[in-house]
Design an enzyme around this catalytic site. Structure first.
Site, PDB file in Angstrom:
ATOM      1  N   ASP A  64      27.647 -22.556  28.947  1.00 26.46           N
ATOM      2  CA  ASP A  64      26.317 -23.214  28.471  1.00 26.46           C
ATOM      3  C   ASP A  64      26.175 -22.471  27.507  1.00 26.46           C
ATOM      4  O   ASP A  64      24.936 -21.223  27.701  1.00 26.46           O
ATOM      5  CB  ASP A  64      25.435 -23.536  29.779  1.00 26.46           C
ATOM      6  CG  ASP A  64      24.334 -24.182  29.243  1.00 26.46           C
ATOM      7  OD1 ASP A  64      24.122 -25.796  29.387  1.00 26.46           O
ATOM      8  OD2 ASP A  64      23.888 -24.026  27.936  1.00 26.46           O
ATOM      9  N   ASP A  96      27.155 -27.325  22.431  1.00 23.12           N
ATOM     10  CA  ASP A  96      26.287 -25.964  22.857  1.00 23.12           C
ATOM     11  C   ASP A  96      27.455 -25.872  24.365  1.00 23.12           C
ATOM     12  O   ASP A  96      27.043 -25.058  25.309  1.00 23.12           O
ATOM     13  CB  ASP A  96      25.210 -25.905  23.060  1.00 23.12           C
ATOM     14  CG  ASP A  96      24.691 -26.982  23.617  1.00 23.12           C
ATOM     15  OD1 ASP A  96      24.654 -27.576  23.624  1.00 23.12           O
ATOM     16  OD2 ASP A  96      23.413 -25.931  23.563  1.00 23.12           O
ATOM     17  N   GLU A  97      28.247 -26.701  24.683  1.00 21.86           N
ATOM     18  CA  GLU A  97      28.652 -26.697  26.072  1.00 21.86           C
ATOM     19  C   GLU A  97      30.588 -27.042  25.857  1.00 21.86           C
ATOM     20  O   GLU A  97      30.788 -27.695  25.648  1.00 21.86           O
ATOM     21  CB  GLU A  97      28.252 -27.725  26.590  1.00 21.86           C
ATOM     22  CG  GLU A  97      26.715 -27.697  28.100  1.00 21.86           C
ATOM     23  CD  GLU A  97      26.289 -28.568  27.920  1.00 21.86           C
ATOM     24  OE1 GLU A  97      27.040 -29.304  29.005  1.00 21.86           O
ATOM     25  OE2 GLU A  97      24.833 -28.886  28.329  1.00 21.86           O
TER      26      GLU A  97
END
Length: 415
Positions: free
Chosen positions: A10, A112-113
């Site tokens: 993350d 974003d993960e």
DNA sequence: TCTGGGGTCCTAGGACCC
DNA sequence: TCTGGGGTCCTAGGACCC
């Protein structure tokens, strides 16, 4: 089934960190992460919410989703930066490539993960911690930003683990650690427990994840229907979902926009619907998909929202078909209230090569399809503004509305 | 005073068919 | 004169994710 090892990576304050790195790389001396700063839309355009904030901004009470107005009232010297989605996709891709050096089993869950399945690399728990440290440091050194990594035996627990203390941390949440590390947490910290569910759980006296885990399954089903099963399982750390590397078939394509002014007349509303239909149509054609359901969404200036949808007789990806249906749906539901936001969405997708029309209609459809294709080609080559419909000239409305490039990653609300 | 935009999934009620 | 019930499709709206 043998035990799996799953990482959840993350990015910490992704948009802000990426913007900071980008600026440093381009000779800026100020690191946005060291001052109260945030990524936020334009207030004037009525896109005024905080999308990401720096650590110092967080300390001053700035949170994601907050209005810029509220943020500035808490922190008048907040440095605000507009979002740059093209940059974020580049950063996301760079992260993806780095992770794929370790295993092909990488799932991009959102921009974003990522999840990684590193089962089968003969790692024991110490090894997987060491590997996570290496990955985390490589991202920091080579890409310039920090991440949190959560490690466990399934995606849910790995994701929960990465949410623990931030930034730049690695946490494990193996099943035997659940009672100590997860059960004391407030129930709203659990994945898939949003504000509505949280309040409902509170009402039933369920405050912590541990309490939820020990609530009778039957009772949860009474309270939450089938969703009760999910809640009960998640609270007990149960999740069998796989790390998916292939892109899942898209279920729908939609674009919406908050208009920079209240729309009060039908003609202007139609321009927005056309500009949104342009984007939806282009995206459908790019994906070689056709839609059978068209949905129009509207939000009035009181912030109430409605939607109407309709199943059309034959699948289409023609901008004009989408637009005409959108107009029909819009006039069906619009009662004249000032409009703040409009959206067009296409669903019930099928293969774009499929058509089911009479011969006469087929000829007409072919011609429209050729025209759409030509416009797409020119826009791809020379930019979206290279071809504009005349109705938009001097209209004050952008001729294409809505974003998302072809490879923008999207997450599902389920693991 | 202000409140984005992209998704997915679920539920409930009504229509419709057999 | 009274008329069932199950299955499926369609639609509106709401919940969740980042």
């Amino acid at each position: 089934m043998s035990k799996r090892i799953i990482y959840h990576i993350d990015c910490n304050s992704a948009f802000l960190s990426w913007e900071a790195v980008h600026r440093l790389q381009h000779g800026d001396s100020l690191d946005l992460r060291t001052v109260p700063s945030a990524i936020g839309g334009s207030v004037k355009q009525r896109h005024g919410i905080i999308l990401a904030k720096s650590g110092p901004a967080k300390k001053m009470g700035i949170s994601t989703g907050q209005t810029i107005f509220e943020a500035l009232s808490k922190c008048p010297n907040l440095l605000l930066v507009p979002p740059d989605y093209a940059l974020y996709i580049q950063c996301s891709n760079a992260l993806m490539s780095l992770l794929q050096e370790y295993t092909p089993m990488v799932e991009r869950y959102s921009v974003d993960e990522c999840f990684m399945d590193v089962t089968g690399y003969g790692m024991n728990r110490e090894d997987c911690l060491e590997t996570a440290v290496v990955i985390k440091e490589r991202i920091r050194n080579e890409l310039g930003f920090t991440v949190n990594i959560g490690i466990s035996e399934n995606k849910l627990l790995a994701k929960m683990a990465s949410e623990f203390e931030k930034p730049n941390k690695i946490h494990t949440l193996f099943p035997e650690e659940i009672p100590d590390k997860m059960w004391p947490l407030p129930v709203c910290d659990m994945f898939m427990v949003g504000i509505r569910t949280c309040l409902k759980l509170y009402k039933h006296g369920i405050i912590t994840i541990g309490q939820l885990a020990h609530t009778d399954k039957e009772l949860l089903r009474v309270y939450f229907k089938s969703y009760g099963n999910v809640l009960g399982d998640y609270a007990n750390g149960i999740d069998y979902s796989e790390v998916r590397t292939d892109r899942q078939d898209i279920k729908g394509v939609g674009n919406s926009t908050t208009t920079s002014f209240d729309v009060t007349d039908y003609e202007t509303a139609k321009l927005f619907l056309l500009s949104l239909s342009e984007m939806v149509g282009m995206r459908l054609r790019m994906e070689n998909q056709k839609a059978r359901v068209i949905c129009v969404f509207l939000r009035n200036n009181q912030f109430s929202a409605w939607s109407h949808q309709h199943k059309i007789p034959a699948p289409t990806n023609a901008t004009n078909d989408i637009y005409e249906e959108a107009c029909r749906l819009f006039s069906e539901m619009w009662k004249g209230q000032p409009i703040r936001a409009l959206g067009v969405r296409a669903g019930c997708l099928s293969d774009g090569n499929f058509t089911q029309l009479s011969i006469v209609d087929q000829n007409k459809a072919d011609k429209i399809s050729e025209l759409d294709k030509s416009v797409d080609f020119i826009r791809t080559k020379f930019g979206n503004d290279s071809v504009k419909r005349g109705v938009f000239l001097h209209s004050g409305v952008s001729h294409i509305n809505g974003g998302v490039s072809d490879d923008y990653p999207m997450m599902s609300s389920l693991l």
